[in-house]
Design an enzyme around this catalytic site. Structure first.
Site, PDB file in Angstrom:
ATOM      1  N   PRO A 150      -3.784   2.095   4.342  1.00  0.00           N
ATOM      2  CA  PRO A 150      -2.360   2.294   4.635  1.00  0.00           C
ATOM      3  C   PRO A 150      -1.475   1.344   3.809  1.00  0.00           C
ATOM      4  O   PRO A 150      -0.398   1.730   3.361  1.00  0.00           O
ATOM      5  CB  PRO A 150      -2.273   1.987   6.135  1.00  0.00           C
ATOM      6  CG  PRO A 150      -3.649   2.299   6.648  1.00  0.00           C
ATOM      7  CD  PRO A 150      -4.584   1.872   5.559  1.00  0.00           C
ATOM      8  N   TYR A 151      -1.948   0.109   3.600  1.00  0.00           N
ATOM      9  CA  TYR A 151      -1.195  -0.829   2.753  1.00  0.00           C
ATOM     10  C   TYR A 151      -0.956  -0.216   1.368  1.00  0.00           C
ATOM     11  O   TYR A 151       0.174  -0.207   0.855  1.00  0.00           O
ATOM     12  CB  TYR A 151      -1.975  -2.147   2.624  1.00  0.00           C
ATOM     13  CG  TYR A 151      -1.520  -3.044   1.491  1.00  0.00           C
ATOM     14  CD1 TYR A 151      -0.335  -3.779   1.586  1.00  0.00           C
ATOM     15  CD2 TYR A 151      -2.270  -3.160   0.315  1.00  0.00           C
ATOM     16  CE1 TYR A 151       0.078  -4.605   0.534  1.00  0.00           C
ATOM     17  CE2 TYR A 151      -1.864  -3.977  -0.731  1.00  0.00           C
ATOM     18  CZ  TYR A 151      -0.690  -4.696  -0.615  1.00  0.00           C
ATOM     19  OH  TYR A 151      -0.281  -5.498  -1.655  1.00  0.00           O
ATOM     20  N   GLY A 152      -2.017   0.326   0.767  1.00  0.00           N
ATOM     21  CA  GLY A 152      -1.901   0.934  -0.567  1.00  0.00           C
ATOM     22  C   GLY A 152      -0.911   2.094  -0.578  1.00  0.00           C
ATOM     23  O   GLY A 152      -0.171   2.283  -1.552  1.00  0.00           O
ATOM     24  N   THR A 154       1.759   2.346   1.273  1.00  0.00           N
ATOM     25  CA  THR A 154       3.143   1.825   1.278  1.00  0.00           C
ATOM     26  C   THR A 154       3.515   1.212  -0.078  1.00  0.00           C
ATOM     27  O   THR A 154       4.652   1.348  -0.522  1.00  0.00           O
ATOM     28  CB  THR A 154       3.362   0.766   2.394  1.00  0.00           C
ATOM     29  OG1 THR A 154       2.498  -0.361   2.171  1.00  0.00           O
ATOM     30  CG2 THR A 154       3.113   1.354   3.767  1.00  0.00           C
TER      31      THR A 154
END
Ligand code: NAD
Length: 322
Positions: A150-152, A154
């Site tokens: 999920p970080y990637g 964003t």
């Protein structure tokens, strides 16, 4: 130049602010002191920048601050603020990642427009995490992006926003895809920081996966240099890989750390974590061509500097270290 550095109390932002100040620029730094890691570490990061008269700090969140007044009269924006960390981005925390990484970036880009689009450069700290697991290495900027965390997702969304504001309104954005940054002041959730700490404390180094996974590690001073060159040299609209040219296995890193510290590591290998990629390796031809970027620091030199900084941060006694 008048510079705005977001995320200035963080690992990359604080080093970048120091470099810009040393180069004679004026720096306004903004940081929300997000409590992802202890505030005392960020206060320590700011000791260098705070020693300059040309530095001002604004404490506040990019989500709520009036950004037009922050951006007014600024020549270069270095947007480093983000909620970092791949593993923590699953579950309930995702809202924080969207707020800090996507919405904050859009607010900042929009503030540039609202103030007449007068900035000379808007440099965005993107990430190798936009690629995910790729079958062919090294990755070029043309490689398809398939984030596996999920970080990637964003970081990629915010990178797309930068490109959109460039294409539609001419905001002079440059996105730098950093590949695992390390060196003094590295975030405490990052692997080398934890490895150095475990080594100095004589506790087991926890490696997720079998240690044969590889990374292209980038020394902090090289990342800072890439930011400066992005402002002075790179073409607006560019998206570039920024890496260290030292793709190695995690096992090799631990061997090198033992050599530079003179200590013996105890390693426990544990299950791979969701969102971790197996290998990263960058083609840096684009950054080299567009702005003459070349990594200058060897992994051994960089690791020695990081180990020394961790010893100082936690006040380990020199006698426990050979
Ligand atoms: P960091 O956590 O040390 O620094 C980020 C800083 O941004 C923190 O001090 C935090 O308080 C601040 N911040 C976050 N959201 C904010 C908001 N909404 N308003 C104001 N301040 C806010 O992280 P870092 O390792 O220095 O990373 C810097 C940038 O580089 C990030 O954008 C990150 O995604 C990117 N990046 C880092 C790495 C790496 O290896 N460190 C790799 C790829 C990309």
């Amino acid at each position: 130049m008048r510079c705005l550095v977001t995320g200035v109390a963080g690992f990359v932002g604080s080093h970048l602010a120091e470099r810009l100040l040393a180069d004679g620029h004026e720096v306004c730094g903004v940081d929300g002191f997000i409590d992802y890691y202890p505030r005392y570490m960020k206060e320590r990061n700011l000791e260098g920048p705070r020693s300059w008269d040309r530095f001002t700090l604004i404490e506040g969140n990019l989500l709520t601050l009036s950004l037009t007044s922050l951006v007014e009269g600024v020549d270069w924006i270095f947007h480093q603020a983000a909620q970092a960390g791949v593993r923590a981005s699953w579950g309930d925390e995702f809202g924080l990642y969207v707020d800090c990484n996507v919405l904050s970036t859009q607010r900042l880009l929009d503030a540039v427009l609202q103030t007449g689009n007068r900035v000379k450069r808007f440099v965005y700290a993107s990430s190798s995490s936009v690629y995910g697991d790729t079958p062919i290495l090294p990755v070029t900027e043309a490689t398809a992006t398939h984030p596996v965390s999920p970080y990637g997702v964003t970081k990629l969304a915010a990178e797309h926003l930068c490109s959109l504001y460039y294409q539609n309104f001419g905001v002079p954005t440059v996105s730098l895809r950093y590949f695992t940054v390390y060196g003094p002041r590295q975030r405490p959730d990052m692997a080398f920081h934890k490895f150095c700490k475990s080594l100095a404390e004589d506790t087991p180094i926890r490696v997720f996966d079998d240690g044969q996974q590889t990374r292209d590690f980038t020394y902090i001073a090289d990342v800072v240099e890439a930011n400066v060159r992005s402002a002075t040299t790179a073409t607006p609209g560019a998206v570039m890989n920024i890496a260290g040219g030292s793709r190695v296995t995690v096992r090799h890193v631990i061997d090198l750390l033992q050599e530079v510290s003179g200590l013996t590591a105890h390693v426990s290998y544990e299950q791979k974590q969701h969102g971790d990629v197996r290998d990263t390796f960058a083609d840096i031809g684009c950054a080299s061509q567009l702005m003459g970027y070349q990594p200058r620091f060897s992994l051994r030199e960089g690791l020695a500097n990081e180990f020394e900084s961790i010893v100082a941060l936690y006040g380990y006694k020199q006698r426990s270290i050979a």
